[in-house]
Design an enzyme around this catalytic site. Structure first.
Site, PDB file in Angstrom:
ATOM      1  N   ASP A   1      -3.401  -6.954  -7.354  1.00 14.47           N
ATOM      2  CA  ASP A   1      -4.899  -7.373  -7.836  1.00 14.47           C
ATOM      3  C   ASP A   1      -5.101  -6.802  -9.252  1.00 14.47           C
ATOM      4  OD1 ASP A   1      -6.054  -7.815  -4.827  1.00 14.47           O
ATOM      5  OD2 ASP A   1      -4.761  -6.418  -4.751  1.00 14.47           O
TER       6      ASP A   1
ATOM      7  N   HIS B   1       0.739  -1.157  -0.131  1.00 17.57           N
ATOM      8  CA  HIS B   1       0.013  -0.031  -0.021  1.00 17.57           C
ATOM      9  C   HIS B   1       0.946   1.155   0.001  1.00 17.57           C
ATOM     10  CE1 HIS B   1      -2.844  -3.084   2.208  1.00 17.57           C
ATOM     11  NE2 HIS B   1      -3.498  -2.476   1.484  1.00 17.57           N
TER      12      HIS B   1
HETATM   13  P1  AMP Z   1      -6.575  -3.641  -0.255  1.00 17.29           P
HETATM   14  O1  AMP Z   1      -6.314  -2.665   0.871  1.00 17.29           O
HETATM   15  O2  AMP Z   1      -6.121  -5.042  -0.149  1.00 17.29           O
HETATM   16  O3  AMP Z   1      -7.959  -3.340  -1.029  1.00 17.29           O
HETATM   17  O4  AMP Z   1      -5.358  -2.918  -1.469  1.00 17.29           O
HETATM   18  C1  AMP Z   1      -5.441  -1.442  -1.745  1.00 17.29           C
HETATM   19  C2  AMP Z   1      -4.649  -1.368  -2.946  1.00 17.29           C
HETATM   20  O5  AMP Z   1      -3.293  -1.768  -2.690  1.00 17.29           O
HETATM   21  C3  AMP Z   1      -4.964  -2.170  -4.098  1.00 17.29           C
HETATM   22  O6  AMP Z   1      -4.891  -1.214  -5.069  1.00 17.29           O
HETATM   23  C4  AMP Z   1      -4.248  -3.371  -4.050  1.00 17.29           C
HETATM   24  O7  AMP Z   1      -3.849  -3.943  -5.324  1.00 17.29           O
HETATM   25  C5  AMP Z   1      -2.757  -2.796  -3.517  1.00 17.29           C
HETATM   26  N1  AMP Z   1      -1.938  -3.651  -3.096  1.00 17.29           N
HETATM   27  C6  AMP Z   1      -2.324  -4.455  -2.139  1.00 17.29           C
HETATM   28  N2  AMP Z   1      -1.102  -5.476  -1.884  1.00 17.29           N
HETATM   29  C7  AMP Z   1      -0.045  -4.968  -2.754  1.00 17.29           C
HETATM   30  C8  AMP Z   1       1.173  -5.172  -2.858  1.00 17.29           C
HETATM   31  N3  AMP Z   1       1.754  -6.440  -2.377  1.00 17.29           N
HETATM   32  N4  AMP Z   1       1.996  -4.538  -3.983  1.00 17.29           N
HETATM   33  C9  AMP Z   1       1.233  -3.593  -4.387  1.00 17.29           C
HETATM   34  N5  AMP Z   1       0.050  -3.143  -4.383  1.00 17.29           N
HETATM   35  C10 AMP Z   1      -0.758  -3.787  -3.637  1.00 17.29           C
END
Ligand code: AMP
Length: 283
Positions: free
Chosen positions: A150, A37
């Site tokens: 994602d 994030h």
């Molecule tokens: P989430 O909180 O899981 O909904 O993720 C929020 C954002 O962070 C989304 O755009 C995810 O794709 C991105 N994200 C989550 N994990 C990663 C990671 N390991 N590397 C890069 N972006 C990430």
């Protein structure tokens, strides 16, 4: 850095900055932040005058038997990480603030949402596209940042943004990984120590596929078979899907031409992990 709760506060804060001519970058998240994030927050910081991070565990993107109730939360820690990464505003609305009780509207992207995670989680993407539309409408960003981790979500949101003329850029940032190759995820804390050790198999499976393509293999059935074999080396892994799709319509393809998305979802216990890579031929 400011912590805001309501849509009205959020709109007002952005309007004030717009008057000063600042561009606005939005990083939508569900919180329990990690380095993945934070890489998005840093990318937004580098390209915008105002950086907004939304933290909202969106109920409409969870299925009835999924992990909404146990989804991890730690707002104090998230705020410290956002401050350190240079965010200006964290927007953390309550579910009742985001959704009116009588809300009757969904935003649905067809086609791209039917395979991969859309097959195992049939109502997931309409929840994502609806909440992201609402975030865009309140914050009105110039750019919004999503992770390749994602990939289907990022492609679906980019299509929605084009189709509905939101008039902003979707920036897709690389997947951030742990030292052993496991993609960082808020859900990794649910893995038992054994699961955690074996979970690096996802990256090894992607590596095997990349190696085959580099050696000239183009048949997706052959590549998928090898990926399944590598996953089978981890006794605790239960694959949900292994798919190779084109990067435009996200439909399965028989041969890799130009570029294709190899995406996988694997259960360890009740925890479902996803990962992906873009396979590229002769580009
Ligand atoms: P989430 O909180 O899981 O909904 O993720 C929020 C954002 O962070 C989304 O755009 C995810 O794709 C991105 N994200 C989550 N994990 C990663 C990671 N390991 N590397 C890069 N972006 C990430």
């Amino acid at each position: 850095m400011e912590l805001l709760k309501t849509k009205a506060e959020m709109r007002q804060a952005v309007a004030a900055c717009r008057c000063d001519g600042l561009s606005v970058g939005l990083v939508p998240t569900m919180g329990y932040l990690h380095e993945g994030h934070i890489s998005l927050v840093r990318a937004a910081r580098a390209e915008n005058g105002l950086v907004v991070v939304s933290i909202f565990v969106n109920p409409t993107q969870f299925g009835p038997s999924e992990d909404l109730a146990r989804y991890p939360r730690d707002l104090e820690r998230d705020l410290a990480l956002c401050r350190e990464a240079g965010a200006d505003i964290v927007w953390n609305p309550e579910a009742a603030e985001m959704y009116a009780e009588d809300a009757a509207t969904w935003v649905v992207v067809e086609g791209l949402t039917e395979r991969l995670c859309g097959e195992s989680r049939p109502t997931h993407f309409r929840g994502v596209t609806t909440v992201v539309s609402k975030l865009f409408n309140v914050v009105r960003p110039d750019r919004a940042y999503f992770g390749q981790k994602d990939a289907q979500q990022a492609f679906v949101v980019r299509r929605m943004t084009q189709d509905l003329d939101f008039g902003l850029d979707i920036v897709i940032c690389p997947t951030v990984r742990e030292a052993d190759g496991l993609a960082m995820s808020s859900r990794n804390i649910f893995l038992s120590p054994e699961d955690r050790t074996q979970a690096s198999v996802l990256r090894r499976a992607l590596d095997a596929a990349e190696g085959m393509v580099a050696a000239g293999e183009r048949r997706t059935a052959t590549i998928k078979e090898r990926v399944q074999q590598v996953l089978a080396e981890a006794s605790l892994a239960r694959p949900d899907y292994v798919e190779i799709v084109d990067t435009n319509r996200l439909q399965p393809t028989e041969v890799v031409e130009g570029e294709a998305l190899l995406a996988l979802a694997v259960f360890f216990g009740r925890t479902r992990l996803i990962d992906n890579t873009i396979l590229r031929i002769g580009l």
